[in-house]
Design an enzyme around this catalytic site. Structure first.
Site, PDB file in Angstrom:
ATOM      1  N   ASP A 178       0.761  -1.090   0.111  1.00 44.16           N
ATOM      2  CA  ASP A 178      -0.115   0.161  -0.048  1.00 44.16           C
ATOM      3  C   ASP A 178       0.997   1.240   0.099  1.00 44.16           C
ATOM      4  OD1 ASP A 178      -1.964   1.797   0.306  1.00 44.16           O
ATOM      5  OD2 ASP A 178      -2.843   1.018   2.066  1.00 44.16           O
ATOM      6  N   HIS A 180      -0.454   4.339  -0.078  1.00 41.56           N
ATOM      7  CA  HIS A 180      -1.215   5.142   0.660  1.00 41.56           C
ATOM      8  C   HIS A 180      -1.313   6.567   0.224  1.00 41.56           C
ATOM      9  CE1 HIS A 180      -3.048   5.708   4.932  1.00 41.56           C
ATOM     10  NE2 HIS A 180      -3.486   4.587   4.424  1.00 41.56           N
ATOM     11  N   GLU A 204      -1.009  -0.526  -4.074  1.00 42.50           N
ATOM     12  CA  GLU A 204      -2.254   0.264  -3.796  1.00 42.50           C
ATOM     13  C   GLU A 204      -2.201   1.631  -3.808  1.00 42.50           C
ATOM     14  OE1 GLU A 204      -5.336   0.358  -0.087  1.00 42.50           O
ATOM     15  OE2 GLU A 204      -4.610  -1.696  -0.592  1.00 42.50           O
ATOM     16  N   GLU A 230     -10.035   3.171  -2.546  1.00 40.84           N
ATOM     17  CA  GLU A 230     -10.799   3.451  -1.081  1.00 40.84           C
ATOM     18  C   GLU A 230     -11.379   4.797  -1.027  1.00 40.84           C
ATOM     19  OE1 GLU A 230      -7.613   3.933   2.272  1.00 40.84           O
ATOM     20  OE2 GLU A 230      -6.753   2.594   0.725  1.00 40.84           O
ATOM     21  N   ASP A 252     -14.748   0.748  -0.891  1.00 43.86           N
ATOM     22  CA  ASP A 252     -15.319   0.265   0.408  1.00 43.86           C
ATOM     23  C   ASP A 252     -16.847   0.218   0.762  1.00 43.86           C
ATOM     24  OD1 ASP A 252     -15.822   0.885   3.372  1.00 43.86           O
ATOM     25  OD2 ASP A 252     -13.573   1.031   3.573  1.00 43.86           O
ATOM     26  N   HIS A 279     -12.232  -2.765  -0.101  1.00 47.85           N
ATOM     27  CA  HIS A 279     -11.194  -2.370   1.175  1.00 47.85           C
ATOM     28  C   HIS A 279     -12.296  -2.219   2.205  1.00 47.85           C
ATOM     29  CE1 HIS A 279     -10.232   1.404   3.610  1.00 47.85           C
ATOM     30  NE2 HIS A 279      -8.957   1.197   3.238  1.00 47.85           N
TER      31      HIS A 279
END
Length: 376
Positions: A178, A180, A204, A230, A252, A279
């Site tokens: 990830d 982020h 990700e 997400e 999500d 997610h």
């Protein structure tokens, strides 16, 4: 309609019908739970007195019944209420939600757990612990605080962390990485090819969602599959990402309009030969809703779950359910269940007691060494 602010950082909603059926959902934005709670209260004006089985009509009304639309707060409020309506529908008809989505296409759902990655010393041990718990896949952060254009030493550290985890997992298990949104576009293009020899399942959110117009540049820089979603909340949000070539869509269920919209996002992703990996670092209702979609979605890949995640310091996902057995993953997968609705039995007394304690969870605010703001 009631909402419950439950530790460690979640919001649950309870929707009761005049015939005695109760549906549960999880409408929350992490760090903005109180704001979403207010949005749920506003939306209740549209639901009270309505037929709860008219899920699509109510979804359309909640999402389009005001001049100003969209955004994470409103989409998350709608998502939790949508989950609760599907829960009611399944209970009214005596079937699990996945039957209402066309029936099951699989008998089990592979799941993964998060192992961190901000600090290099702990990732190998954390990966070993997840393997011991029965998981066959994990996810880790690529880095902690990192510059928008990391130098050679920082890149070497990122690769070294992933190498340590790969050594623990071996070739038969998987690891996702990830980013982020902490990296710039140029940094992602530099780092991802360095990770490729370690075969991450996917990388990700390599860039922030506001730079989605540059996502194709990242996708084209490496053969490593790219995932994101997400912080995307609708089909129209996902369309440019899919057009950019992402391999994995990650809506999500508590943010992207609930079961109704995520099911449509999955169908859209299928037309781009992309897979679905929802997610879900959240609670039992978000996970149960995700699983219902996973049981019925052909292009599903893997499901995130938060049992034992580092956020769960004041409470754990299983603290709020009466029957923990359905959430077990001894071979790295959760078995399909047949209980009606979302299939999760909420411990209402535990939820009400938790709401009395409440929470005020906020994400950390990071700074670079020079004092400037750093992406968390």
């Amino acid at each position: 309609m009631e909402t419950f602010l439950v530790p460690p950082r979640w919001l649950f909603c309870r929707v009761a019908t005049d015939e005695g059926l109760v549906g549960w959902g999880e409408p929350v934005v992490e760090g903005r739970a109180e704001t979403v709670r207010a949005a749920v209260d506003e939306l209740s004006d549209l639901l009270l007195g309505a037929d709860p089985l008219r899920i699509e009509d109510l979804w359309q009304t909640m999402t389009k019944g005001a001049f100003y639309r969209g955004g994470p707060v409103l989409s998350s409020a709608v998502a939790g209420l949508d989950q609760a309506l599907w829960d009611i529908a399944g209970k009214a008809l005596g079937v699990p939600v996945y039957q209402l989505l066309g029936g099951a296409v699989r008998e089990e759902v592979r799941v993964y757990g998060w192992i961190g990655g901000d600090e290099p010393s702990a990732v190998a041990e954390a990966a070993a612990a997840q393997v011991e718990a029965g998981l066959t896949a994990v996810k880790m952060n690529a880095a902690g605080r990192v510059g928008r254009l990391p130098g050679r030493a920082e890149v070497a550290e990122i690769v070294g962390r992933l190498a340590a985890v790969r050594e623990v997992l071996g070739d038969e298990r998987d690891v996702a990485v990830d980013f982020h949104g902490r990296f710039g576009v140029a940094a992602a293009r530099r780092v991802i090819p360095e990770l490729a020899p370690l075969h991450p399942m996917f990388v990700e959110e390599p860039v922030l969602p506001e730079y989605g117009h540059r996502l194709a540049d990242v996708v084209q820089a490496s053969a490593v599959p790219v995932a994101c979603g997400e912080r995307l909340f609708s089909r129209t949000d996902f369309l440019p990402a899919l057009q950019a070539g992402i391999a994995v869509a990650q809506p999500d269920l508590s943010h992207a309009g609930g079961i109704s919209e995520v099911r449509r996002i999955a169908a859209l992703a299928e037309t781009f030969d992309a897979l679905l990996a929802p997610h879900c670092p959240l609670g039992p209702l978000a996970l149960a809703a995700s699983l219902q979609v996973a049981f019925a979605t052909p292009n599903f890949l893997i499901q995130e779950q938060s049992i034992g995640i580092h956020y769960n310091t004041d409470a754990e996902l299983l603290d709020y359910v009466l029957d923990r057995a359905p959430f077990a993953f001894p071979q790295g997968a959760i078995q399909r269940w047949d209980a009606p609705g979302l299939g999760v039995e909420i411990d209402e007394s535990a939820v009400r007691e938790a709401d009395r304690r409440g929470h005020r969870w906020r994400p950390p605010v990071w700074r670079h060494d020079d004092g400037s703001f750093a992406e968390w």
